[in-house]
Design a protein around this motif. Sequence first.
Motif, PDB file in Angstrom:
ATOM      1  N   GLU A  51      24.121  13.005   0.815  1.00 16.67           N
ATOM      2  CA  GLU A  51      25.394  13.323   0.169  1.00 16.67           C
ATOM      3  C   GLU A  51      25.793  12.259  -0.856  1.00 16.67           C
ATOM      4  O   GLU A  51      26.206  12.585  -1.983  1.00 16.67           O
ATOM      5  CB  GLU A  51      26.479  13.469   1.243  1.00 16.67           C
ATOM      6  N   TRP A 391      19.649  12.887   7.909  1.00 16.71           N
ATOM      7  CA  TRP A 391      20.608  13.920   7.545  1.00 16.71           C
ATOM      8  C   TRP A 391      19.886  15.266   7.398  1.00 16.71           C
ATOM      9  O   TRP A 391      18.665  15.331   7.249  1.00 16.71           O
ATOM     10  CB  TRP A 391      21.332  13.541   6.251  1.00 16.71           C
ATOM     11  N   SER A 394      18.206  19.915   3.140  1.00 15.41           N
ATOM     12  CA  SER A 394      18.962  20.955   2.429  1.00 15.41           C
ATOM     13  C   SER A 394      18.091  21.863   1.573  1.00 15.41           C
ATOM     14  O   SER A 394      18.613  22.690   0.816  1.00 15.41           O
ATOM     15  CB  SER A 394      20.021  20.303   1.530  1.00 15.41           C
ATOM     16  N   GLU A 416      29.832  20.407   2.307  1.00 12.78           N
ATOM     17  CA  GLU A 416      29.384  19.173   1.648  1.00 12.78           C
ATOM     18  C   GLU A 416      28.762  19.591   0.313  1.00 12.78           C
ATOM     19  O   GLU A 416      27.546  19.714   0.182  1.00 12.78           O
ATOM     20  CB  GLU A 416      28.382  18.442   2.535  1.00 12.78           C
ATOM     21  N   GLU A 418      28.392  18.173  -2.516  1.00 13.68           N
ATOM     22  CA  GLU A 418      27.713  17.229  -3.404  1.00 13.68           C
ATOM     23  C   GLU A 418      26.226  17.544  -3.567  1.00 13.68           C
ATOM     24  O   GLU A 418      25.676  17.416  -4.663  1.00 13.68           O
ATOM     25  CB  GLU A 418      27.877  15.796  -2.886  1.00 13.68           C
ATOM     26  N   VAL A 419      25.571  17.943  -2.463  1.00 14.89           N
ATOM     27  CA  VAL A 419      24.123  18.138  -2.500  1.00 14.89           C
ATOM     28  C   VAL A 419      23.730  19.368  -3.324  1.00 14.89           C
ATOM     29  O   VAL A 419      22.957  19.256  -4.282  1.00 14.89           O
ATOM     30  CB  VAL A 419      23.549  18.210  -1.070  1.00 14.89           C
ATOM     31  N   ASN A 435      35.242  21.881  -1.775  1.00 12.66           N
ATOM     32  CA  ASN A 435      34.767  21.504  -0.442  1.00 12.66           C
ATOM     33  C   ASN A 435      35.873  21.706   0.581  1.00 12.66           C
ATOM     34  O   ASN A 435      36.981  22.151   0.251  1.00 12.66           O
ATOM     35  CB  ASN A 435      34.249  20.072  -0.432  1.00 12.66           C
TER      36      ASN A 435
END
Length: 515
Positions: A51, A391, A394, A416, A418-419, A435
């Motif tokens: 992230e 983590w 993704s 989340e 950001e990814v 978000n």
Amino acid sequence: MTAIDLLSVYAEPRRPVAVRLRAALADRLPLIAILLVQCALAYRLANTAFEDEALYIYAGHRELGHLLHGVPVGDTYASYFSGIPVLYPVAAAVIDSALGLGGVRAFSLLAMLGATALLWTTTRRLYGKPAAVIGAALFATCAPTLFLSRLATYDAPSVFLLALALWWTVRTAHRSPFLVLLAAPPLVLAAGVKYASALYLPTVVLAAVLTVPALGLSWWRGVLRGVLLGAGTAALLFAGLDAAGAGVRAGLSQTTVNRTTGAEPLSNILRLSLIWGGWVAALAVVGVGVLIVRRRGWAPVLLGALLTGTAALATAYQAHLGTSVSLHKHVGFGLLFAAPLAGAGLAALSGLPPLRDSVPMLRRAVPGVAVGTCAVLAYYAGNAAGPMYGWPDSSGLVAELRPLVHPGQDRYLVEEDEVPRYYLRTQADPSQWLNTYYFQYGDSTGKQLVNLPAYQAAFADGYFDLVVLDDGPTAALDKQLTQALNAPGSRYHQLAHIPAASGHGTQYYTVWQRG
């Protein structure tokens, strides 16, 4: 020296360049081996973007677009970043454009390798080659170092800049006191790249004082160096803060100086600190004990105590904040300073030559206790760094979203965000991503709603085109949002339930689509 002696010196033929290069290479073989081990252990860590990595690189692309083409940034990064957005994020974006995420992570690895090499030469000057070999090995293979070596954030370059400044203060101890001023720019740059690095500036300034008498020179010379470095660093810091603007100063206050405190137990913070850096800190204490036993003045002892005590700064700071967030990274900053003493301590326990002994390392075997201890700690650190890197993967989520995300008026609610926003940055604008940390929405009557009521009203109106939840940081809210999305009459249907491997087992991304 007589004239005849001088003539004989000048008459002596210089060794060929190739011979000198081979000698230099042989002298540094242990360091080369350590750096190779650091690379090997670091590259065992592999995952999709974290992230923070995604956030900083994405922000760098936005800042770079603004600097080059005047494109609106789309966010006030300076107000909540814990580093100046136009420094590391922009550099990371440039590398990412050419080499991708792997290239940005390679930049972090190069920075941490550089820190290890600088630590080697710093330790060698202070405590001799055996201590340098062991200290560099301990630092290179500790869990925080391995983690930062494969993390595309501003921590690694900050560690390198601190190592550079410390090396220069030691390197110039026998030279003009004014040369120490050249350590001020990397110190200030380290603090600008990551504000928390400022915690370690006093250590380098005090080291500039203590290194001089520790190496047998005048205390007054050391004091002068400390005053010069302290004044130069302070002047650059104030000038930099003034030039950076109000946004950066607000971000510095919010993320570092006046950061919101938590309620995590002190016992847990201490436990985690011991797990990630306890062995190095313990060996550093042994190193200070060796200096006391040697009884060669108080300056070496004070310098050793200063460097060792710096390892506790991150723990103390996080205990003050009441949180262990980022502790696994911040501990690594302190270990940079404690590792020289840890090397000296383990060298003494292993029966290696005394500190500052002139016996070349390559002429004798390293006793098994030193090799064994370093090997065991490296094995331990390699396994300890794995969970830090655990983590959720993704890749499945990004593949699912790629054909669904388009530039325009569509809105994507992602827990989340950001990814996917980083990976799909060419397919959507910043304003399209939202978000689950905070949301404000006006209902049909014009009433402004916040958080859960706002999300529920937005769902009822079909405000979002896609919704992605993963029971992550806002897991409690996710359960309530899931109920609303699955309620009778909902305008959303579940599109995918995507498994993602993580260090804590399998996690799932659930995707809903409107319509």
